[in-house]
Scaffold this active site. Structure first.
Site, PDB file in Angstrom:
ATOM      1  N   THR A 179      -4.025   4.858  -1.496  1.00 22.64           N
ATOM      2  CA  THR A 179      -5.079   5.343  -0.592  1.00 22.64           C
ATOM      3  C   THR A 179      -5.775   6.569  -1.177  1.00 22.64           C
ATOM      4  O   THR A 179      -5.341   7.145  -2.187  1.00 22.64           O
ATOM      5  CB  THR A 179      -4.519   5.683   0.804  1.00 22.64           C
ATOM      6  OG1 THR A 179      -3.570   6.731   0.659  1.00 22.64           O
ATOM      7  CG2 THR A 179      -3.875   4.474   1.451  1.00 22.64           C
ATOM      8  N   TYR A 212     -11.425  -5.273  10.714  1.00 27.48           N
ATOM      9  CA  TYR A 212     -10.704  -4.832  11.904  1.00 27.48           C
ATOM     10  C   TYR A 212     -10.534  -5.965  12.918  1.00 27.48           C
ATOM     11  O   TYR A 212     -11.431  -6.206  13.738  1.00 27.48           O
ATOM     12  CB  TYR A 212     -11.460  -3.640  12.535  1.00 27.48           C
ATOM     13  CG  TYR A 212     -11.632  -2.526  11.538  1.00 27.48           C
ATOM     14  CD1 TYR A 212     -10.692  -1.515  11.426  1.00 27.48           C
ATOM     15  CD2 TYR A 212     -12.706  -2.535  10.626  1.00 27.48           C
ATOM     16  CE1 TYR A 212     -10.813  -0.523  10.463  1.00 27.48           C
ATOM     17  CE2 TYR A 212     -12.835  -1.550   9.659  1.00 27.48           C
ATOM     18  CZ  TYR A 212     -11.881  -0.546   9.579  1.00 27.48           C
ATOM     19  OH  TYR A 212     -11.997   0.419   8.618  1.00 27.48           O
ATOM     20  N   GLU A 219       0.849  -1.202   0.000  1.00 20.02           N
ATOM     21  CA  GLU A 219       0.000   0.000   0.000  1.00 20.02           C
ATOM     22  C   GLU A 219       0.876   1.240   0.000  1.00 20.02           C
ATOM     23  O   GLU A 219       1.923   1.275   0.638  1.00 20.02           O
ATOM     24  CB  GLU A 219      -0.895   0.029   1.247  1.00 20.02           C
ATOM     25  CG  GLU A 219      -1.747   1.305   1.303  1.00 20.02           C
ATOM     26  CD  GLU A 219      -2.620   1.398   2.533  1.00 20.02           C
ATOM     27  OE1 GLU A 219      -3.552   0.588   2.643  1.00 20.02           O
ATOM     28  OE2 GLU A 219      -2.378   2.297   3.357  1.00 20.02           O
ATOM     29  N   LYS A 243     -21.740  -6.245   4.946  1.00 20.12           N
ATOM     30  CA  LYS A 243     -20.957  -5.560   3.891  1.00 20.12           C
ATOM     31  C   LYS A 243     -20.427  -6.582   2.883  1.00 20.12           C
ATOM     32  O   LYS A 243     -20.520  -6.363   1.670  1.00 20.12           O
ATOM     33  CB  LYS A 243     -19.813  -4.771   4.554  1.00 20.12           C
ATOM     34  CG  LYS A 243     -18.942  -3.999   3.609  1.00 20.12           C
ATOM     35  CD  LYS A 243     -18.062  -2.966   4.338  1.00 20.12           C
ATOM     36  CE  LYS A 243     -16.958  -3.554   5.170  1.00 20.12           C
ATOM     37  NZ  LYS A 243     -16.017  -2.543   5.702  1.00 20.12           N
ATOM     38  N   HIS A 291     -13.508  -2.363  15.000  1.00 23.77           N
ATOM     39  CA  HIS A 291     -13.493  -0.955  14.588  1.00 23.77           C
ATOM     40  C   HIS A 291     -13.734  -0.075  15.820  1.00 23.77           C
ATOM     41  O   HIS A 291     -14.600  -0.380  16.638  1.00 23.77           O
ATOM     42  CB  HIS A 291     -14.573  -0.711  13.516  1.00 23.77           C
ATOM     43  CG  HIS A 291     -14.497   0.679  12.962  1.00 23.77           C
ATOM     44  ND1 HIS A 291     -15.264   1.717  13.431  1.00 23.77           N
ATOM     45  CD2 HIS A 291     -13.705   1.214  11.999  1.00 23.77           C
ATOM     46  CE1 HIS A 291     -14.964   2.822  12.764  1.00 23.77           C
ATOM     47  NE2 HIS A 291     -14.026   2.550  11.897  1.00 23.77           N
ATOM     48  N   ASP A 346     -12.797   7.950   7.721  1.00 23.45           N
ATOM     49  CA  ASP A 346     -12.918   8.325   9.138  1.00 23.45           C
ATOM     50  C   ASP A 346     -13.797   9.557   9.280  1.00 23.45           C
ATOM     51  O   ASP A 346     -13.906  10.362   8.351  1.00 23.45           O
ATOM     52  CB  ASP A 346     -11.527   8.605   9.724  1.00 23.45           C
ATOM     53  CG  ASP A 346     -10.803   7.308  10.063  1.00 23.45           C
ATOM     54  OD1 ASP A 346     -11.492   6.379  10.537  1.00 23.45           O
ATOM     55  OD2 ASP A 346      -9.589   7.231   9.832  1.00 23.45           O
ATOM     56  N   ALA A 351     -19.863   2.063   4.368  1.00 22.49           N
ATOM     57  CA  ALA A 351     -19.166   1.522   3.199  1.00 22.49           C
ATOM     58  C   ALA A 351     -20.054   0.577   2.380  1.00 22.49           C
ATOM     59  O   ALA A 351     -19.917   0.514   1.157  1.00 22.49           O
ATOM     60  CB  ALA A 351     -17.890   0.804   3.649  1.00 22.49           C
TER      61      ALA A 351
HETATM   62  P1  FAD Z   1     -17.804   0.727   7.511  1.00 17.77           P
HETATM   63  O1  FAD Z   1     -17.683  -0.645   7.012  1.00 17.77           O
HETATM   64  O2  FAD Z   1     -18.940   1.556   7.010  1.00 17.77           O
HETATM   65  O3  FAD Z   1     -17.847   0.660   9.106  1.00 17.77           O
HETATM   66  C1  FAD Z   1     -17.734   1.860   9.895  1.00 17.77           C
HETATM   67  C2  FAD Z   1     -18.378   1.636  11.265  1.00 17.77           C
HETATM   68  O4  FAD Z   1     -19.806   1.548  11.100  1.00 17.77           O
HETATM   69  C3  FAD Z   1     -17.975   0.322  11.932  1.00 17.77           C
HETATM   70  O5  FAD Z   1     -17.932   0.554  13.336  1.00 17.77           O
HETATM   71  C4  FAD Z   1     -19.099  -0.646  11.549  1.00 17.77           C
HETATM   72  O6  FAD Z   1     -19.224  -1.705  12.479  1.00 17.77           O
HETATM   73  C5  FAD Z   1     -20.301   0.306  11.583  1.00 17.77           C
HETATM   74  N1  FAD Z   1     -21.379  -0.081  10.667  1.00 17.77           N
HETATM   75  C6  FAD Z   1     -21.251  -0.639   9.443  1.00 17.77           C
HETATM   76  N2  FAD Z   1     -22.466  -0.822   8.881  1.00 17.77           N
HETATM   77  C7  FAD Z   1     -23.392  -0.332   9.767  1.00 17.77           C
HETATM   78  C8  FAD Z   1     -24.814  -0.219   9.768  1.00 17.77           C
HETATM   79  N3  FAD Z   1     -25.528  -0.681   8.751  1.00 17.77           N
HETATM   80  N4  FAD Z   1     -25.424   0.359  10.853  1.00 17.77           N
HETATM   81  C9  FAD Z   1     -24.684   0.804  11.913  1.00 17.77           C
HETATM   82  N5  FAD Z   1     -23.336   0.705  11.967  1.00 17.77           N
HETATM   83  C10 FAD Z   1     -22.692   0.145  10.909  1.00 17.77           C
HETATM   84  N6  FAD Z   1      -9.342   5.914   5.198  1.00 17.77           N
HETATM   85  C11 FAD Z   1      -9.166   6.877   4.259  1.00 17.77           C
HETATM   86  O7  FAD Z   1      -9.571   8.041   4.481  1.00 17.77           O
HETATM   87  N7  FAD Z   1      -8.560   6.615   3.057  1.00 17.77           N
HETATM   88  C12 FAD Z   1      -8.099   5.362   2.761  1.00 17.77           C
HETATM   89  O8  FAD Z   1      -7.563   5.155   1.668  1.00 17.77           O
HETATM   90  C13 FAD Z   1      -8.251   4.319   3.729  1.00 17.77           C
HETATM   91  N8  FAD Z   1      -7.807   3.063   3.471  1.00 17.77           N
HETATM   92  C14 FAD Z   1      -8.007   2.060   4.394  1.00 17.77           C
HETATM   93  C15 FAD Z   1      -7.573   0.762   4.106  1.00 17.77           C
HETATM   94  C16 FAD Z   1      -7.744  -0.273   5.024  1.00 17.77           C
HETATM   95  C17 FAD Z   1      -7.288  -1.668   4.694  1.00 17.77           C
HETATM   96  C18 FAD Z   1      -8.362   0.001   6.287  1.00 17.77           C
HETATM   97  C19 FAD Z   1      -8.547  -1.103   7.287  1.00 17.77           C
HETATM   98  C20 FAD Z   1      -8.808   1.282   6.579  1.00 17.77           C
HETATM   99  C21 FAD Z   1      -8.647   2.332   5.648  1.00 17.77           C
HETATM  100  N9  FAD Z   1      -9.080   3.640   5.897  1.00 17.77           N
HETATM  101  C22 FAD Z   1      -8.897   4.636   4.962  1.00 17.77           C
HETATM  102  C23 FAD Z   1      -9.727   3.971   7.182  1.00 17.77           C
HETATM  103  C24 FAD Z   1     -11.262   3.751   7.149  1.00 17.77           C
HETATM  104  O9  FAD Z   1     -11.847   4.655   6.243  1.00 17.77           O
HETATM  105  C25 FAD Z   1     -11.806   3.954   8.568  1.00 17.77           C
HETATM  106  O10 FAD Z   1     -11.363   2.927   9.423  1.00 17.77           O
HETATM  107  C26 FAD Z   1     -13.294   4.182   8.718  1.00 17.77           C
HETATM  108  O11 FAD Z   1     -13.538   4.663  10.052  1.00 17.77           O
HETATM  109  C27 FAD Z   1     -14.178   2.957   8.514  1.00 17.77           C
HETATM  110  O12 FAD Z   1     -14.241   2.601   7.206  1.00 17.77           O
HETATM  111  P2  FAD Z   1     -14.987   1.245   6.748  1.00 17.77           P
HETATM  112  O13 FAD Z   1     -14.967   1.236   5.290  1.00 17.77           O
HETATM  113  O14 FAD Z   1     -14.478   0.091   7.491  1.00 17.77           O
HETATM  114  O15 FAD Z   1     -16.500   1.600   7.251  1.00 17.77           O
END
Ligand code: FAD
Length: 288
Positions: A48, A144, A17, A164, A148, A108, A124
């Site tokens: 990213t 995670y 990455e 998801k 998370h 985030d 997501a």
């Molecule tokens: P989600 O899958 O949407 O989850 C976010 C939170 O919401 C979790 O606590 C989940 O349990 C909860 N949730 C999910 N669905 C629901 C629902 N239906 N109802 C209620 N709660 C729910 N950030 C950047 O800005 N740029 C990047 O390029 C980037 N790359 C990353 C790459 C990797 C491999 C990882 C692990 C993280 C990366 N991040 C990046 C950080 C990421 O964007 C954050 O960790 C963010 O807070 C969560 O993203 P997610 O896609 O996991 O969200």
């Protein structure tokens, strides 16, 4: 090439990455990093996506450079702070550039952020649905092993992960972790939950003391005693810390592979020398 093809047959894969520059004036420097890094022949390279999507064009530009070097690119895309229209246009841009792989992320929550309205996605999984509607992409998501930071508990976290995945993810990549037992537990819980797509283990080589605080802040991950001792002993000595961090990450990867984990993603922090040193330490192991 689609990453789902690369991950077929459970072959060993090590991918990298990197991040795009924050300013356009630095784009050539980042392209030089791509050129250096691609020499180690990673299975694919991800790039990213900057918070708020203001540098989305930079991510595509770097993904194109990765492709030009003969390596499969994976473009990250976050959705929380962009409108649905902006997201659609970025997906179209990726399609036009023949970028076939997207890591679909929420992003985030920025400080003082007002949670978005119906013009925005909240999670997501909604982005995954939109990407699927807009094209034939291979789609990855984040997961995670240490839960998370916003999740109430492990049970809730894995339930949302399963939802998801069921939207059509092809693979998931883990947040960094420093204790492999945490990963083995997570992998087992995924299997129990019926999450059967490839899980790529994300490994962050910690090569300087400044990285430590930031890594913990970003990911909430814990350091095992063994690693705390390394930081205590070598944290103030940059050259020693770098060497110890590379060896620790390499040992983590060897242990993962010995325990049947064949897909590894290295958070390179745009450091080709670190990526190369880890690959050297694995040369016979990868080709075993
Ligand atoms: P989600 O899958 O949407 O989850 C976010 C939170 O919401 C979790 O606590 C989940 O349990 C909860 N949730 C999910 N669905 C629901 C629902 N239906 N109802 C209620 N709660 C729910 N950030 C950047 O800005 N740029 C990047 O390029 C980037 N790359 C990353 C790459 C990797 C491999 C990882 C692990 C993280 C990366 N991040 C990046 C950080 C990421 O964007 C954050 O960790 C963010 O807070 C969560 O993203 P997610 O896609 O996991 O969200």
């Amino acid at each position: 090439m689609k990453i789902s093809e690369i991950l077929k047959n459970n072959k060993v894969t090590v991918s990298f990455e990197m991040f795009p520059p924050k300013e356009w004036s630095k784009i050539e420097n980042t392209k030089a990093v791509v050129r250096e890094m691609s020499k180690a022949k990673p299975a694919f390279m991800s790039v990213t996506y900057g918070a708020a999507g203001t540098t989305s064009g930079f991510t595509t530009e770097i993904a194109n450079e990765i492709k030009a070097r003969g390596v499969t690119p994976l473009s990250h895309l976050t959705c929380l702070t962009s409108t649905k229209d902006k997201i659609s246009s970025v997906i179209n841009e990726l399609k036009q550039n023949n970028i076939e792989n997207i890591l679909a992320l929420r992003g985030d929550i920025p400080k003082d952020f007002v949670f978005p309205d119906e013009q925005h996605f909240h999670y997501a999984y909604e982005l995954v649905n939109t990407i699927k509607e807009q094209g034939d992409f291979c789609i990855g998501g984040a997961c995670y092993p240490e839960v998370h930071p916003e999740s109430a508990n492990k049970v809730e976290d894995i339930q949302y992960l399963k939802e998801k995945v069921d939207c059509g993810l092809d693979f998931i990549t883990t947040q960094m972790f420093f204790d492999n037992d945490v990963f083995y537990n997570f992998r087992e819980n995924c299997a129990i939950k019926g999450i059967n797509i490839p899980i790529i283990a994300g490994i962050m080589p910690i090569t300087n003391a400044n990285q430590i605080k930031r890594s913990v802040e970003l990911s909430g991950c814990k350091f095992p005693k063994k690693f705390e001792k390394i930081i205590e002993r070598f944290g103030e000595n940059p050259a020693a810390m770098k060497q110890a961090g590379i060896i620790y990450a390499t040992e983590q990867i060897i242990d993962l592979m010995a325990n049947g984990q064949n897909n590894i993603h290295i958070y390179t922090m745009n450091k080709p020398d670190v990526a190369e040193a880890i690959m050297k330490g694995l040369s016979e192991i990868i080709n075993e």
